[in-house]
Design an enzyme around this catalytic site. Structure first.
Site: not given
Length: 430
Positions: A146, A196, A166, A92, A250
């Protein structure tokens, strides 16, 4: 009814949030056995021990077991929750770093970093899903991994009994309810878009639980609590009031891309911050006296994930008594947004029960201001999934070129090279 649930990625520091919800809401979701599945044995034992203590403190009778074997863990499960992270926080951190070298946002679900995560994740999730299908073809797969939209599309395209989840929608529901001083179950959202990439176009307060009609309160929320909402989203209040909707957090990566890039270059990645929080959490979880989720977990993210998961599972497995018949989920479009293919995965309110999931019709067409972005990102997601399934540098390049945050030949080329270089150990076939 007593249920067996499995959590793949059960060694995540998120898991005590989920355990806390299972313990508090045991009458809604009567779990007899919970299996935590994870290859990280040391972390798994810490989380498993804390889970047992949380259940014991709450008087929950469920048996908690742990295993690194997916086949054994999902055997006879009524539902399997996926919350895994291929490559961990280290991967990540790279997703959030190398795109910045090209002047693009570094984020784990949006832009080039999001594509990297999808490419690493989809094959692993599909392998797990096949094991679930072999163990129990009637088991539901709940995906919290995700990028949820792409992963859910992969699962559905492969014929799995799956739905994406989510916590953005339930987070808005809880915050709006607190502003208005009403119970969360009385708040319904006109929530529309992709995972998102959503907007709240309306907020209705029902006169009582389960009622079909209510009053629209979004203008009231924006007038009375606009400052708080804007601060939560890190978006300018005048823009939110002019739009008359509440975008998800987002959307900032699209609406203020260059500003966000500069911020990220200055303050560093969220992944580094999360990794530090995780180290502290694991130290706390190791304390044999700890029998509640620690306050620090609130900084890890995933607020209200447990409540959303319990409501979804209760509706699908028939233990909720019909109380959770409409929920925001990621599921097939099937004409709800007519400008998208029917097989696209969208995030909207849907009816949820033991018969399955059906996205509800929208109250009005999606406005052009949002429709174009939704269509563009849907096209990118289709190309991203094709790259994840079939490989090939050209497919990775095509997905990046189609992404609204990239869209330039030289930039897509540079990002493709970096993506493949930073993910070589996971994407050798690409």
């Amino acid at each position: 009814m007593s249920l067996k649930l499995a959590i793949v990625g059960g060694g995540s520091t998120y898991t005590p949030e989920l355990i806390d919800g299972f313990a508090r809401l045991r009458d809604t979701l009567p779990i007899a056995e919970l299996v935590l599945v994870d290859p990280a044995a040391e972390r798994l034992e810490l989380i498993g021990g804390l889970a047992r203590r949380i259940f014991a403190k709450q008087g929950h009778p469920a048996r908690v077991t742990t295993t690194g074997d997916v086949d054994a863990g999902v055997a006879d499960a009524d539902a399997v929750l996926l919350q895994l992270r291929v490559g961990g926080q280290a991967a990540r951190n790279e997703d959030e770093t190398w795109p910045l070298e090209c002047g693009c946002v570094g984020q784990e679900t949006t832009g080039a970093g999001g594509l990297a995560k999808a490419l690493r994740t989809v094959p692993v999730v599909l392998d797990i899903a096949e094991k679930v299908r072999r163990a129990n073809p009637d088991a539901w797969i709940i995906d919290f991994t995700n990028p949820v939209g792409i992963v859910t599309r992969a699962l559905l395209d492969a014929g799995h009994k799956a739905v994406g989840l989510c916590n953005v929608a339930i987070g808005f529901q809880r915050k709006f309810a607190a502003h208005l001083g009403v119970a969360p179950e009385l708040v319904r959202l006109d929530h529309v878009g992709l995972n998102h990439l959503t907007w709240e176009r309306g907020v209705t307060v029902l006169p009582e639980p389960g009622a079909a009609a209510g009053r629209e309160v979004l203008p009231e929320l924006l007038a009375g609590f606009g400052t708080e909402i804007a601060e939560d989203l890190h978006l300018p209040l005048p823009v939110i009031r002019r739009l008359g909707v509440v975008p998800s957090y987002y959307l900032r990566y699209f609406y203020q891309h260059d500003e966000v890039v500069q911020e990220l270059l200055t303050k560093g990645s969220r992944a580094a911050e999360v990794a530090a929080i995780e180290r502290e959490l694991l130290d706390l979880y190791a304390d044999p006296a700890l029998d509640t989720k620690p306050e620090l977990l609130g900084r890890r993210g995933g607020a209200f994930y447990s409540e959303a998961a319990v409501q979804l599972l209760a509706a699908l497995l028939g233990t909720g008594g019909g109380a959770y018949g409409v929920q925001v989920v990621n599921t097939r479009n099937n004409g709800v947004l007519p400008f998208l293919p029917p097989e696209a995965v969208i995030e909207v309110p849907a009816t949820v029960d033991q018969r399955g999931i059906t996205a509800l019709p929208q109250s009005r067409p999606l406005e052009p201001l949002y429709r174009g972005l939704v269509a563009a990102v849907t096209s990118y997601e289709e190309l991203a999934l094709e790259a994840a399934l079939k490989g090939g540098r050209e497919r990775v390049f095509d997905a990046l070129l189609a992404h609204p945050l990239v869209g330039q030949l030289d930039l897509a080329d540079q990002l493709t090279d970096r993506l493949l270089a930073h993910n070589e150990q996971y994407l050798r076939r690409l």
